[in-house]
Design an enzyme around this catalytic site. Structure first.
Site, PDB file in Angstrom:
ATOM      1  CB  SER A 215     -51.820 -34.663   4.346  1.00  0.00           C
ATOM      2  OG  SER A 215     -52.651 -33.828   3.563  1.00  0.00           O
ATOM      3  CB  THR A 216     -50.781 -29.992   4.905  1.00  0.00           C
ATOM      4  OG1 THR A 216     -52.065 -30.099   4.296  1.00  0.00           O
ATOM      5  CG2 THR A 216     -50.263 -28.572   4.775  1.00  0.00           C
ATOM      6  CG  HIS A 243     -53.648 -36.729   1.806  1.00  0.00           C
ATOM      7  ND1 HIS A 243     -54.169 -36.219   2.983  1.00  0.00           N
ATOM      8  CD2 HIS A 243     -53.853 -38.066   1.865  1.00  0.00           C
ATOM      9  CE1 HIS A 243     -54.659 -37.208   3.707  1.00  0.00           C
ATOM     10  NE2 HIS A 243     -54.474 -38.345   3.047  1.00  0.00           N
ATOM     11  CG  MET A 336     -54.663 -29.732   6.878  1.00  0.00           C
ATOM     12  SD  MET A 336     -55.642 -28.506   5.960  1.00  0.00           S
ATOM     13  CE  MET A 336     -55.630 -29.209   4.330  1.00  0.00           C
ATOM     14  CG  ASP A 339     -56.193 -40.666   5.287  1.00  0.00           C
ATOM     15  OD1 ASP A 339     -56.790 -41.714   5.577  1.00  0.00           O
ATOM     16  OD2 ASP A 339     -55.557 -40.500   4.222  1.00  0.00           O
TER      17      ASP A 339
END
Length: 399
Positions: A215-216, A243, A336, A339
């Site tokens: 993600s991030t 993401h 973040m 998940d």
């Protein structure tokens, strides 16, 4: 122009206490007002300034001295991508989050901004009148500001630990990896140097697929990782959930193909899953794998968000168990939230293995931190060591 200044500290420094100071830079008065109201409603952040152009931001950065800047891409006088290096030159530890609408041009610019030192990006909704789009934008923006800003504070605390009046300051760990750098996890998700996280043995089964969730900070991490995975990609399929919204995943797939020098593309519903290719979950769709006769195929699903994300990592991880059972190696990179942790648990229960990126090399240690603290990881490694370990595992080394 609307400008609001709160109390400053020494230019170039970061405060270790008090609300995060956020500078909002966007030529849309509607967007500036919306973001400013959202920030003002949070207990741990405040609007340091609301500015219309990148030129205003560059000229006033030293006086405003923010912790975080939300920087629009398209602005008059000086656009975001031009202002970015100038802002970082004046305040090197400034956390910059690029904001742009979902166009191919802006997606390309956002990727360029990451290479120039931006901490992250966020897509702006086409219209703030769409309640669901505005809600997602609100949630994601506040979370990014909070978690990326928190990492800045921790980094400053490590660099300049407070001195105890009656005794020397305790020794601190070495400096963390610079940008990307932030931990989004709650305090319980942070490993202590005196209490190392436990790991479990790698599976004795030979892995037949590589699954990656991020993600991030993920685009940068993925580029670094896939560049080292040529031998693995030749032998098994590699499936990635990052993401990311539509259009952005199209650009990311192109970057992954160039970096890995292997075929990489957004996955297509129903296409066969074969070794030698990288399959990337397309933005806005969950990616699963299903049995299709004697073959394995991609199944895209336009269902509700999972863990506040679409695509999400957990659907990919859990679906893979029905196909490959315990012959799965999964890697959870910076991001973040949590998940991938539940799907990782299922993979381990089925006999597979999980590797998590370590905190120091993560932009945000939420997802890998959740997996590490759940005790499901066979290894918790810096990003620059993950590729070598993955290659060894697929070559038969299970140590």
């Amino acid at each position: 122009m609307s400008v609001a200044f709160a109390g400053n500290s020494t230019p170039g420094s970061s405060r270790e206490a008090g609300p995060l100071r956020v500078m909002v830079v966007d030529d849309s008065v509607v967007i500036r007002g919306l973001i400013s109201r959202w920030i003002g409603a949070e207990h741990d952040m405040e609007v340091a300034a609301s500015l219309r152009t990148g030129l205003e931001a560059v000229n006033q950065i030293e006086r405003i001295n923010p912790d975080v800047a939300v920087l629009d891409i398209e602005m008059p006088e000086l656009d975001g991508i031009s202002a970015l290096p100038q802002l970082l030159a004046k305040k090197r530890d400034l956390v910059i989050i690029m904001a742009s609408t979902l166009t191919r041009r802006n997606a390309e610019i956002s990727f360029k901004a990451l290479s120039l030192g931006a901490a992250d990006y966020i897509p702006k909704p086409e219209s703030t009148r769409e309640a669901s789009a505005a809600d997602i934008f609100h949630h994601d923006l506040i979370q990014k500001i909070r978690h990326l800003g928190a990492r800045l504070r921790r980094k400053a605390a490590v660099a300049s630990p407070p001195l105890a009046p009656a005794s020397p300051a305790p020794a601190t760990r070495g400096p963390v990896v610079a940008r990307p750098a932030a931990s989004a996890a709650a305090p319980a998700l942070h490993a202590s140097s005196s209490s190392p996280l436990s790991t479990r043995p790698f599976s004795t089964q030979a892995p037949r697929v590589l699954l990656i969730g991020s993600s991030t900070g993920g685009p940068q991490a993925l580029m670094a990782l896939v560049a080292e995975l040529g031998p693995v990609i030749d032998r098994v399929p590699v499936l990635i959930t990052q993401h990311m919204p539509p259009t952005f995943t199209t650009i990311l797939a192109e970057h992954l193909a160039r970096t890995s020098r292997k075929p990489a593309a957004e996955a297509v519903d129903g296409e066969p899953v074969k070794p030698g290719r990288i399959y990337l979950a397309p933005g806005g769709k969950h990616m699963r794998v299903v049995r299709s006769g004697a073959d394995v195929a991609i199944a895209l699903h336009d269902g509700p968000a999972v863990n506040f994300c679409k695509p999400a990592v957990d659907p990919l991880f859990t679906s893979a168990i029905d196909i490959w059972h315990g012959a799965i190696l999964s890697v959870i990179l910076t991001g973040m939230g949590s998940d991938g942790m539940r799907g990782g648990k299922d993979i381990v229960a089925a006999g597979g293995s999980v590797i998590a990126q370590d905190e120091a090399s993560s932009v945000v240690w939420g997802m890998p931190g959740a997996a590490a603290n759940a005790g499901i990881c066979a290894a918790i490694l810096p990003l620059n060591q993950i590729g070598a370990r993955v290659n060894r595992l697929f070559a038969g080394d299970r140590s």
